[in-house]
Every structure is written in structure tokens, then in C-alpha cells.
Design a protein around this motif. Structure first.
Motif, mmCIF file in Angstrom:
data_model
loop_
_atom_site.group_PDB
_atom_site.id
_atom_site.type_symbol
_atom_site.label_atom_id
_atom_site.label_comp_id
_atom_site.label_asym_id
_atom_site.label_seq_id
_atom_site.Cartn_x
_atom_site.Cartn_y
_atom_site.Cartn_z
ATOM 1 N N LYS A 168 51.531 53.852 36.201
ATOM 2 C CA LYS A 168 50.272 53.261 36.624
ATOM 3 C C LYS A 168 49.542 52.630 35.440
ATOM 4 C CE LYS A 168 45.998 54.279 39.151
ATOM 5 N NZ LYS A 168 45.216 55.333 39.880
ATOM 6 N N LYS A 169 49.457 53.347 34.344
ATOM 7 C CA LYS A 169 48.784 52.813 33.164
ATOM 8 C C LYS A 169 49.576 51.656 32.567
ATOM 9 C CE LYS A 169 46.864 54.070 28.649
ATOM 10 N NZ LYS A 169 46.667 55.161 27.655
ATOM 11 N N THR A 194 51.449 49.577 34.144
ATOM 12 C CA THR A 194 51.254 48.393 34.990
ATOM 13 C C THR A 194 49.926 47.727 34.675
ATOM 14 O OG1 THR A 194 52.586 49.372 36.766
ATOM 15 C CG2 THR A 194 51.095 47.572 37.370
ATOM 16 N N LYS A 195 48.886 48.515 34.503
ATOM 17 C CA LYS A 195 47.559 47.963 34.182
ATOM 18 C C LYS A 195 47.602 47.197 32.849
ATOM 19 C CE LYS A 195 42.703 49.365 33.653
ATOM 20 N NZ LYS A 195 42.494 48.761 32.316
ATOM 21 N N ARG A 238 49.675 43.940 33.151
ATOM 22 C CA ARG A 238 48.929 42.868 33.833
ATOM 23 C C ARG A 238 47.901 42.239 32.888
ATOM 24 N NH1 ARG A 238 48.427 41.998 39.148
ATOM 25 N NH2 ARG A 238 46.143 41.877 39.052
ATOM 26 N N GLU A 239 47.214 43.067 32.129
ATOM 27 C CA GLU A 239 46.175 42.545 31.233
ATOM 28 C C GLU A 239 46.777 41.664 30.139
ATOM 29 O OE1 GLU A 239 44.144 46.004 29.860
ATOM 30 O OE2 GLU A 239 42.871 46.167 31.648
ATOM 31 N N GLU A 242 47.848 43.568 43.318
ATOM 32 C CA GLU A 242 47.433 44.421 42.200
ATOM 33 C C GLU A 242 48.601 45.131 41.532
ATOM 34 O OE1 GLU A 242 44.372 47.084 43.305
ATOM 35 O OE2 GLU A 242 42.903 45.520 43.779
ATOM 36 N N THR A 258 53.015 42.252 38.203
ATOM 37 C CA THR A 258 52.771 41.905 36.797
ATOM 38 C C THR A 258 53.094 40.425 36.523
ATOM 39 O OG1 THR A 258 55.010 42.611 36.212
ATOM 40 C CG2 THR A 258 53.241 44.250 35.997
#
Length: 349
Positions: A85-86, A88-89, A92-93, A105, A108
């Protein structure tokens, strides 16, 4: 140093469909009132930059055009033990530096294809590692540490790139590549084909398991390239040595002479070599010699007639406007010149 390198090539391709339109037929263009086969510059450039000619010469100096940089970052972080989860975040950023993210959401990927150099990929992975390590980082503010205006990616230096979300990191292409067109009139023919079910027995109907139709054509193509050598060195970040720029020019020359687009190659095996190459260097305003074929070549010896028509037109331009270059080198299949001589000529200042 001569600012411009110009390449003129005449290549015969047998029946083939190297570059298809939206209907699956060979691309064409109406030139001089006659229908010609056409190979788009986009198809040619992709074939060259993904070829063995480029890989062999420019290993570790080739970028990738992709929407999936974020997936590479995600895989890198997960392999390092990061929570999915982290990871992926973060992925994406960081991927958002290269373009607008897709709406999902969990995705990526970015919306556009971005041309990314090896150094930029390495910088993106390093930034992701810093974020995974707990650093408070705004990726948008770190864009300048990831994106570059010049680096050693030879294909990006040659063919340029556009980043819609970060236009200040766009790169102007050092190479201009024309659409290749046949020097003569052509007619597209249709190949009607069938496929038979190997397991069908003799007691069943004699019909085919599949029916299809494919267009094809054949001809002598004229291709023109113009490379701004000064811009190439600037894009590569080479100020003095010029070794990578020379290798890049050599790879491009070799690929243009020997590599064809991949369309329908399994069906036609249209792997050809240029019958004629004219390489020119100088600081004069570049000019194509496509005007030689405004009047279509005719006759049975279309290769010989195409070479003669191109040379005549070049001489006419030189007489009317002055020499179009300071130095020239030629390859004539069955005559003078070799590809290695042309490559060496292209590489030298």
C-alpha cells in the motif's frame, strides 16, 4: 565541425506491408499526381531505436518510451521489502513527475507515454527510496532532480521528447526524419489467403477454417534524414569529447541503411539493404532531394533510374543554388563505397 549531416537513401523492398494504415493496408501518399507507398517517420524511428544496431553500439545509452515507470518503481520498492500500500502511494507520487496519473487510485501508470532516460529512471528510483525511508518529500518540487535537459540517452537526443506536464524538460530532436516514399507509381495488391484446420477429416466439408485478405506493395523508397550535430552534442551534454555523439551518428546511419519497420515481417520477410546512400556534411541550409521524384520514375530498371534521377536533381540544385554540402560520400550497391565508409564519414567532424 560541419553542423549538418544529411543522409539520402534508396532502398528496394519486395512485396510487403511494413507500415499499415487504420484499415491494415500499406500507407500511401499522393505525390506528383501518382500514388506512392509510404513509410512513416514514426515507424522508421521506432524500428531504428529498438534495433540491434542501436543496442550493440549504444548499450546503457538508450531511453524507454513508456507509461509504466510507476510499475518499475513499485516493483523496486516491494522487492526492497516495502509494504504494498505504501509502495503504491510512493510509486504514484514519483511517477506523477513524468505525467498525469491515470484516475484509478491503485494504478501507477500515467496517461501519456514519456520518454525516460536511464539516468532519469535511476534518479526516480533513488527518490522513491528516500521517500520509503521516511523523508518528507514533495515529488513535484523534486522534479528538477529527476528530469534532465541533457544526458547520455542517445535516442532521446536524436528524436526529442515532449513532456506535457513539464514542458521545460522537453528536448528538441536533433534528427529530422522524412516519411519515406516510393520513387515511382505503385498499386496496392490484395493477398487473399485461407487457413485450414489441421484436425479436419476428409469426411468433413472441404472449406477453410479461416479466410482473410491483406494488402501489400513493393518499390524503391527514397528516405531523407537531416541531423543537427551541434544540437545532438548539446542534448547529450557533450561539450568536448564527442565520442558518444559520434557513436550515435554511426548507429543511426547503420540502422537507416539496414533496418526496416517490423510490420507483417513474418508474412513477407522484407529485410532489405539500401541500394544507394549519399551522405553529405556542411553548414549549408539542408535540403531534401525528394523533388527528384516529383515526376515518377518509369521503366523496368527502377533502382538504376532512381539513382540517376536523384543525382541529376542534386546537380541541378547545386548549379542553381550553390553546393549543398562541403563533403560527400556515396555507396552504390555493385559499385563504389561500403557501409563502413559511410558510417566513418558520418562520425567524423
Amino acid at each position: 565541425m560541419s553542423r549538418f549531416l544529411q543522409l539520402h537513401l534508396l532502398t528496394f523492398f519486395p512485396p510487403s506491408n511494413l507500415n499499415r494504415d487504420d484499415l491494415g493496408r500499406p500507407k500511401t501518399a499522393m505525390v506528383g499526381g501518382a500514388n506512392r507507398l509510404r513509410l512513416s517517420s514514426q515507424a522508421l524511428k521506432r524500428a531504428w531505436r529498438t534495433s540491434e544496431a542501436f543496442e550493440a553500439t549504444l548499450e546503457h545509452h538508450l531511453g524507454k518510451r513508456t507509461q509504466r515507470m510507476g510499475q518499475d518503481i513499485l516493483d523496486h520498492l516491494i522487492a526492497a521489502g516495502q509494504d504494498t500500500k505504501k509502495a503504491t502511494k510512493i510509486a504514484r507520487e514519483v511517477a506523477s513527475i513524468f505525467g498525469k496519473l491515470k484516475k484509478e487510485e491503485t494504478s501507477t501508470a500515467i496517461e501519456q507515454l514519456a520518454f525516460i532516460s536511464p539516468r532519469e529512471k535511476a534518479a526516480a528510483l533513488e527518490l522513491a527510496d528516500r521517500m520509503a525511508g521516511g523523508e518528507k518529500i514533495d515529488p513535484k518540487k523534486e522534479a528538477a532532480s529527476v528530469l534532465l535537459r541533457a544526458d547520455t540517452a542517445a535516442d532521446i537526443a536524436l528524436f526529442g521528447r515532449m513532456l506535457a506536464d513539464n514542458p521545460s524538460f522537453n528536448r528538441e530532436a536533433a534528427a529530422q526524419v522524412a516519411h519515406a516514399i516510393t520513387t515511382h507509381k505503385v498499386s496496392i495488391e490484395d493477398d487473399y489467403y485461407t487457413a485450414v484446420d489441421d484436425l479436419k477429416t476428409s469426411s468433413e466439408d472441404a472449406g477453410a477454417g479461416f479466410l482473410g485478405e491483406a494488402g501489400f506493395g513493393s518499390g524503391v523508397f527514397y528516405l531523407y534524414l537531416c541531423i543537427n550535430r551541434d544540437l545532438l552534442k548539446t542534448n547529450l551534454g557533450e561539450e568536448d569529447d564527442g565520442t558518444l555523439a559520434a557513436a550515435t551518428l554511426g548507429a543511426l546511419t547503420r540502422a537507416a541503411a539496414t533496418v526496416a519497420p517490423s510490420g507483417k515481417q513474418n508474412s513477407f520477410a522484407a529485410h532489405a539493404r539500401a541500394h544507394y546512400i549519399l551522405a553529405e556534411k556542411g553548414n549549408q541550409q539542408p535540403r531534401t532531394l525528394a523533388g527528384a521524384f516529383a515526376q515518377p520514375v518509369t521503366g523496368t530498371d527502377i533502382v538504376g533510374a532512381s539513382i540517376a534521377q536523384l543525382k541529376t536533381f542534386r546537380d541541378q540544385l547545386n548549379k542553381a543554388y550553390g553546393p549543398g554540402s562541403d563533403a560527400q560520400a556515396e555507396l552504390v550497391l555493385g559499385g563504389d563505397g561500403t557501409l563502413e565508409e559511410i558510417v566513418t564519414f558520418a562520425q567524423k567532424a
